[in-house]
Design a protein around this motif. Structure first.
Motif, PDB file in Angstrom:
ATOM      1  N   LEU A 101     -13.303  32.474 -71.359  1.00  0.00           N
ATOM      2  CA  LEU A 101     -14.031  31.365 -71.795  1.00  0.00           C
ATOM      3  C   LEU A 101     -14.990  31.530 -73.149  1.00  0.00           C
ATOM      4  O   LEU A 101     -15.356  30.781 -74.035  1.00  0.00           O
ATOM      5  CB  LEU A 101     -15.343  31.291 -70.590  1.00  0.00           C
ATOM      6  CG  LEU A 101     -14.580  30.767 -69.223  1.00  0.00           C
ATOM      7  CD1 LEU A 101     -15.799  30.969 -68.240  1.00  0.00           C
ATOM      8  CD2 LEU A 101     -14.053  29.355 -69.365  1.00  0.00           C
ATOM      9  N   TRP A 102     -15.164  32.954 -72.968  1.00  0.00           N
ATOM     10  CA  TRP A 102     -15.794  33.165 -74.502  1.00  0.00           C
ATOM     11  C   TRP A 102     -15.583  34.851 -74.720  1.00  0.00           C
ATOM     12  O   TRP A 102     -15.179  35.566 -73.653  1.00  0.00           O
ATOM     13  CB  TRP A 102     -17.066  32.920 -74.706  1.00  0.00           C
ATOM     14  CG  TRP A 102     -18.204  33.468 -73.512  1.00  0.00           C
ATOM     15  CD1 TRP A 102     -18.582  34.687 -73.481  1.00  0.00           C
ATOM     16  CD2 TRP A 102     -18.621  32.626 -72.314  1.00  0.00           C
ATOM     17  NE1 TRP A 102     -19.401  34.677 -72.162  1.00  0.00           N
ATOM     18  CE2 TRP A 102     -19.409  33.463 -71.553  1.00  0.00           C
ATOM     19  CE3 TRP A 102     -18.556  31.205 -72.131  1.00  0.00           C
ATOM     20  CZ2 TRP A 102     -20.013  33.065 -70.520  1.00  0.00           C
ATOM     21  CZ3 TRP A 102     -18.978  30.924 -70.892  1.00  0.00           C
ATOM     22  CH2 TRP A 102     -19.879  31.469 -70.008  1.00  0.00           C
ATOM     23  N   ASP A 150     -13.537  40.009 -73.376  1.00  0.00           N
ATOM     24  CA  ASP A 150     -13.196  38.699 -73.088  1.00  0.00           C
ATOM     25  C   ASP A 150     -14.087  38.499 -71.514  1.00  0.00           C
ATOM     26  O   ASP A 150     -14.059  39.242 -70.773  1.00  0.00           O
ATOM     27  CB  ASP A 150     -11.972  38.381 -72.889  1.00  0.00           C
ATOM     28  CG  ASP A 150     -11.112  38.292 -74.074  1.00  0.00           C
ATOM     29  OD1 ASP A 150     -11.601  38.064 -75.085  1.00  0.00           O
ATOM     30  OD2 ASP A 150      -9.866  38.752 -74.129  1.00  0.00           O
ATOM     31  N   PHE A 186     -20.088  24.442 -68.937  1.00  0.00           N
ATOM     32  CA  PHE A 186     -19.530  24.873 -69.995  1.00  0.00           C
ATOM     33  C   PHE A 186     -20.406  24.482 -71.332  1.00  0.00           C
ATOM     34  O   PHE A 186     -20.942  25.323 -72.042  1.00  0.00           O
ATOM     35  CB  PHE A 186     -18.177  24.798 -70.306  1.00  0.00           C
ATOM     36  CG  PHE A 186     -17.248  25.353 -69.406  1.00  0.00           C
ATOM     37  CD1 PHE A 186     -17.585  26.680 -68.688  1.00  0.00           C
ATOM     38  CD2 PHE A 186     -15.817  25.040 -69.069  1.00  0.00           C
ATOM     39  CE1 PHE A 186     -16.635  27.215 -67.895  1.00  0.00           C
ATOM     40  CE2 PHE A 186     -14.810  25.719 -68.193  1.00  0.00           C
ATOM     41  CZ  PHE A 186     -15.552  26.704 -67.513  1.00  0.00           C
ATOM     42  N   ARG A 195     -23.872  26.259 -70.866  1.00  0.00           N
ATOM     43  CA  ARG A 195     -23.784  27.617 -71.170  1.00  0.00           C
ATOM     44  C   ARG A 195     -23.704  27.819 -72.602  1.00  0.00           C
ATOM     45  O   ARG A 195     -24.225  28.865 -73.371  1.00  0.00           O
ATOM     46  CB  ARG A 195     -22.804  28.191 -70.378  1.00  0.00           C
ATOM     47  CG  ARG A 195     -22.587  29.536 -70.743  1.00  0.00           C
ATOM     48  CD  ARG A 195     -23.775  30.369 -69.946  1.00  0.00           C
ATOM     49  NE  ARG A 195     -23.296  31.734 -70.400  1.00  0.00           N
ATOM     50  CZ  ARG A 195     -23.520  32.575 -69.308  1.00  0.00           C
ATOM     51  NH1 ARG A 195     -24.149  32.429 -68.091  1.00  0.00           N
ATOM     52  NH2 ARG A 195     -23.348  34.061 -69.310  1.00  0.00           N
ATOM     53  N   SER A 196     -22.593  27.081 -73.421  1.00  0.00           N
ATOM     54  CA  SER A 196     -22.406  27.464 -74.840  1.00  0.00           C
ATOM     55  C   SER A 196     -23.665  26.840 -75.499  1.00  0.00           C
ATOM     56  O   SER A 196     -23.835  27.508 -76.667  1.00  0.00           O
ATOM     57  CB  SER A 196     -21.262  26.529 -75.113  1.00  0.00           C
ATOM     58  OG  SER A 196     -21.380  25.046 -75.186  1.00  0.00           O
ATOM     59  N   SER A 199     -25.829  29.388 -78.158  1.00  0.00           N
ATOM     60  CA  SER A 199     -25.084  29.241 -79.144  1.00  0.00           C
ATOM     61  C   SER A 199     -25.221  30.273 -80.398  1.00  0.00           C
ATOM     62  O   SER A 199     -26.313  31.039 -80.440  1.00  0.00           O
ATOM     63  CB  SER A 199     -25.295  27.825 -79.754  1.00  0.00           C
ATOM     64  OG  SER A 199     -26.765  27.840 -80.263  1.00  0.00           O
ATOM     65  N   VAL A 233     -22.903  36.806 -76.907  1.00  0.00           N
ATOM     66  CA  VAL A 233     -21.616  35.951 -77.023  1.00  0.00           C
ATOM     67  C   VAL A 233     -21.396  35.996 -78.586  1.00  0.00           C
ATOM     68  O   VAL A 233     -22.415  35.558 -79.035  1.00  0.00           O
ATOM     69  CB  VAL A 233     -21.858  34.523 -76.377  1.00  0.00           C
ATOM     70  CG1 VAL A 233     -20.734  33.674 -76.862  1.00  0.00           C
ATOM     71  CG2 VAL A 233     -21.965  34.543 -74.946  1.00  0.00           C
ATOM     72  N   GLU A 293     -18.250  34.594 -79.686  1.00  0.00           N
ATOM     73  CA  GLU A 293     -17.139  33.566 -79.945  1.00  0.00           C
ATOM     74  C   GLU A 293     -16.698  32.757 -78.716  1.00  0.00           C
ATOM     75  O   GLU A 293     -16.556  33.302 -77.793  1.00  0.00           O
ATOM     76  CB  GLU A 293     -15.829  34.190 -80.566  1.00  0.00           C
ATOM     77  CG  GLU A 293     -14.870  33.473 -80.917  1.00  0.00           C
ATOM     78  CD  GLU A 293     -13.646  34.157 -81.478  1.00  0.00           C
ATOM     79  OE1 GLU A 293     -12.575  33.713 -81.356  1.00  0.00           O
ATOM     80  OE2 GLU A 293     -13.942  34.739 -82.255  1.00  0.00           O
ATOM     81  N   LYS A 294     -16.610  31.465 -78.862  1.00  0.00           N
ATOM     82  CA  LYS A 294     -16.226  30.638 -77.410  1.00  0.00           C
ATOM     83  C   LYS A 294     -14.704  30.789 -77.496  1.00  0.00           C
ATOM     84  O   LYS A 294     -14.100  30.693 -78.635  1.00  0.00           O
ATOM     85  CB  LYS A 294     -16.718  29.146 -77.670  1.00  0.00           C
ATOM     86  CG  LYS A 294     -18.097  28.859 -77.267  1.00  0.00           C
ATOM     87  CD  LYS A 294     -18.893  29.632 -78.359  1.00  0.00           C
ATOM     88  CE  LYS A 294     -20.375  28.998 -78.035  1.00  0.00           C
ATOM     89  NZ  LYS A 294     -21.391  29.962 -78.944  1.00  0.00           N
ATOM     90  N   MET A 332     -12.763  27.258 -72.323  1.00  0.00           N
ATOM     91  CA  MET A 332     -13.890  26.024 -72.285  1.00  0.00           C
ATOM     92  C   MET A 332     -13.135  24.697 -72.210  1.00  0.00           C
ATOM     93  O   MET A 332     -13.742  23.829 -71.801  1.00  0.00           O
ATOM     94  CB  MET A 332     -15.005  26.420 -73.232  1.00  0.00           C
ATOM     95  CG  MET A 332     -15.749  27.500 -73.121  1.00  0.00           C
ATOM     96  SD  MET A 332     -17.241  27.651 -74.116  1.00  0.00           S
ATOM     97  CE  MET A 332     -18.385  27.302 -72.961  1.00  0.00           C
TER      98      MET A 332
END
Length: 137
Positions: A26-27, A34, A85, A88-89, A93, A99, A101-102, A106
């Motif tokens: 996912l990210w 990962d 998703f 969450r992103s 962000s 985090v 990188e996405k 996703m």
């Protein structure tokens, strides 16, 4: 009949929600680890329900109306998963501590929704064909 085109679409949606989340993260965290879906119970539940609904829809091929309703429920569930998703992103962000990188994981609900919509179109087409044949009798 399991050889219909909607069964192929539903099998693809089943693979997308049942197998591919194990492959695509996912990210990625800032320490290059990962993050897969199985680390969060919300994602495990949503992907599991989506996979189960796809399988249930494939099995209920004799009842096209039930198959259509199950497909719609599966689309709604994938939209909820996509919303999770996006939420969450947006909360994580940029370059935050956790985090960096996405991942492509996703986008899996979007691809699943596309195949579920195609399956529902094919189911509707079959239902209309059966209704038109019944009118001729």
């Amino acid at each position: 009949m399991l050889q219909r085109v909607q069964t192929i679409y539903l099998l693809i949606a089943l693979v997308i929600t049942g197998v591919l989340p194990f492959v695509f993260p996912l990210w990625t965290t800032s320490d290059e680890k990962d993050f897969f879906f199985m680390f969060d119970i919300k994602y495990v539940t949503a992907f599991g329900l989506s996979t189960t609904l796809s399988l249930l829809s494939i099995i209920s091929y004799k009842k096209r109306q039930n198959q259509f309703v199950i497909g719609r429920l599966n689309i709604i569930l994938n939209l909820i998963l996509l919303g999770l998703f996006v939420y969450r992103s947006l909360n994580l962000s940029g370059e935050t501590v956790t985090v960096s990188e996405k991942g492509i994981g996703m986008f899996l609900p979007i691809v699943a929704i596309v195949f579920l919509v195609l399956a529902n179109k094919a189911i509707k087409k079959d239902e209309d064909l059966v209704k038109s044949v019944d009118r001729l009798r």
